[in-house]
Design a protein around this motif. Structure first.
Motif, mmCIF file in Angstrom:
data_model
loop_
_atom_site.group_PDB
_atom_site.id
_atom_site.type_symbol
_atom_site.label_atom_id
_atom_site.label_comp_id
_atom_site.label_asym_id
_atom_site.label_seq_id
_atom_site.Cartn_x
_atom_site.Cartn_y
_atom_site.Cartn_z
ATOM 1 N N VAL A 155 32.083 7.200 11.824
ATOM 2 C CA VAL A 155 33.114 6.947 10.818
ATOM 3 C C VAL A 155 33.739 8.285 10.432
ATOM 4 O O VAL A 155 33.178 9.341 10.704
ATOM 5 C CB VAL A 155 32.532 6.227 9.570
ATOM 6 N N HIS A 156 34.904 8.230 9.784
ATOM 7 C CA HIS A 156 35.556 9.484 9.368
ATOM 8 C C HIS A 156 36.166 9.332 7.984
ATOM 9 O O HIS A 156 36.453 8.228 7.533
ATOM 10 C CB HIS A 156 36.622 9.916 10.380
ATOM 11 N N SER A 157 36.363 10.477 7.354
ATOM 12 C CA SER A 157 36.967 10.520 6.024
ATOM 13 C C SER A 157 38.481 10.590 6.136
ATOM 14 O O SER A 157 39.038 10.744 7.223
ATOM 15 C CB SER A 157 36.466 11.752 5.265
ATOM 16 N N GLU A 158 39.125 10.499 4.982
ATOM 17 C CA GLU A 158 40.538 10.825 4.897
ATOM 18 C C GLU A 158 40.661 12.335 5.085
ATOM 19 O O GLU A 158 39.706 13.075 4.849
ATOM 20 C CB GLU A 158 41.091 10.457 3.523
ATOM 21 N N MET A 159 41.830 12.796 5.496
ATOM 22 C CA MET A 159 42.042 14.237 5.633
ATOM 23 C C MET A 159 42.074 14.865 4.246
ATOM 24 O O MET A 159 42.745 14.376 3.335
ATOM 25 C CB MET A 159 43.332 14.538 6.374
ATOM 26 N N LYS A 160 41.305 15.933 4.089
ATOM 27 C CA LYS A 160 41.265 16.674 2.830
ATOM 28 C C LYS A 160 42.532 17.523 2.687
ATOM 29 O O LYS A 160 43.247 17.772 3.651
ATOM 30 C CB LYS A 160 40.042 17.605 2.805
ATOM 31 N N ASP A 161 42.784 18.005 1.492
ATOM 32 C CA ASP A 161 43.940 18.858 1.248
ATOM 33 C C ASP A 161 43.933 20.112 2.125
ATOM 34 O O ASP A 161 44.985 20.623 2.486
ATOM 35 C CB ASP A 161 44.009 19.276 -0.227
ATOM 36 N N ASN A 162 42.729 20.584 2.492
ATOM 37 C CA ASN A 162 42.634 21.789 3.326
ATOM 38 C C ASN A 162 42.695 21.476 4.826
ATOM 39 O O ASN A 162 42.538 22.360 5.655
ATOM 40 C CB ASN A 162 41.349 22.563 3.010
ATOM 41 N N GLY A 163 42.900 20.194 5.186
ATOM 42 C CA GLY A 163 43.010 19.801 6.586
ATOM 43 C C GLY A 163 41.710 19.370 7.225
ATOM 44 O O GLY A 163 41.691 18.942 8.378
ATOM 45 N N ASP A 164 40.589 19.457 6.499
ATOM 46 C CA ASP A 164 39.294 19.051 7.043
ATOM 47 C C ASP A 164 39.169 17.532 7.079
ATOM 48 O O ASP A 164 39.689 16.827 6.213
ATOM 49 C CB ASP A 164 38.141 19.586 6.198
ATOM 50 N N VAL A 165 38.433 17.064 8.080
ATOM 51 C CA VAL A 165 38.062 15.657 8.189
ATOM 52 C C VAL A 165 36.566 15.618 8.478
ATOM 53 O O VAL A 165 36.084 16.312 9.378
ATOM 54 C CB VAL A 165 38.840 14.939 9.319
ATOM 55 N N LEU A 166 35.832 14.827 7.701
ATOM 56 C CA LEU A 166 34.400 14.678 7.918
ATOM 57 C C LEU A 166 34.156 13.503 8.843
ATOM 58 O O LEU A 166 34.663 12.407 8.606
ATOM 59 C CB LEU A 166 33.673 14.436 6.595
ATOM 60 N N VAL A 167 33.393 13.736 9.900
ATOM 61 C CA VAL A 167 33.004 12.679 10.822
ATOM 62 C C VAL A 167 31.505 12.462 10.630
ATOM 63 O O VAL A 167 30.707 13.364 10.881
ATOM 64 C CB VAL A 167 33.316 13.062 12.286
#
Length: 105
Positions: A30-42
């Motif tokens: 699964v993945h997160s929404e894109m953070k303000d800093n451009g990171d995505v958690l998988v």
């Protein structure tokens, strides 16, 4: 109810998590929404009889692994290959509200 997404709550962090892929061994990616800093958690989880779940998190776009529990180095290597081959989709879906809301799919 939010179809196709889950509110993930951990250590005071609330984020939307979107399903991405289920592997043959019931491993969920699964993945997160894109953070303000451009990171995505998988996030990766596999059911395990002894541990309950094996789990790991990969932070894109750096491919930084955190919170690895129960997986071997070979497991992580295999997961990273999967993530690297699909990262462009994960990054796109993270901006569009997951696969269910991505245009053109």
């Amino acid at each position: 109810m939010n179809e196709g997404k889950v509110l993930y709550e951990k250590e005071g962090c609330n984020e939307m998590i979107y399903p991405f892929m289920t592997l043959d061994d019931n491993t969920e990616i699964v993945h997160s929404e894109m953070k303000d800093n451009g990171d995505v958690l998988v996030h990766i989880e596999t059911p395990d009889e002894k541990l309950g779940f094996k789990q790991a998190t990969c932070i894109l776009p750096e491919y930084k692994w955190t919170e690895v529990s129960g997986y071997s180095g070979e497991d992580i290597k295999r997961f990273e290959e999967i993530i690297r081959s699909t990262a462009h989709l994960i990054m796109e879906f993270s901006k569009d509200g997951g696969f269910e809301n991505a245009s053109g799919f």
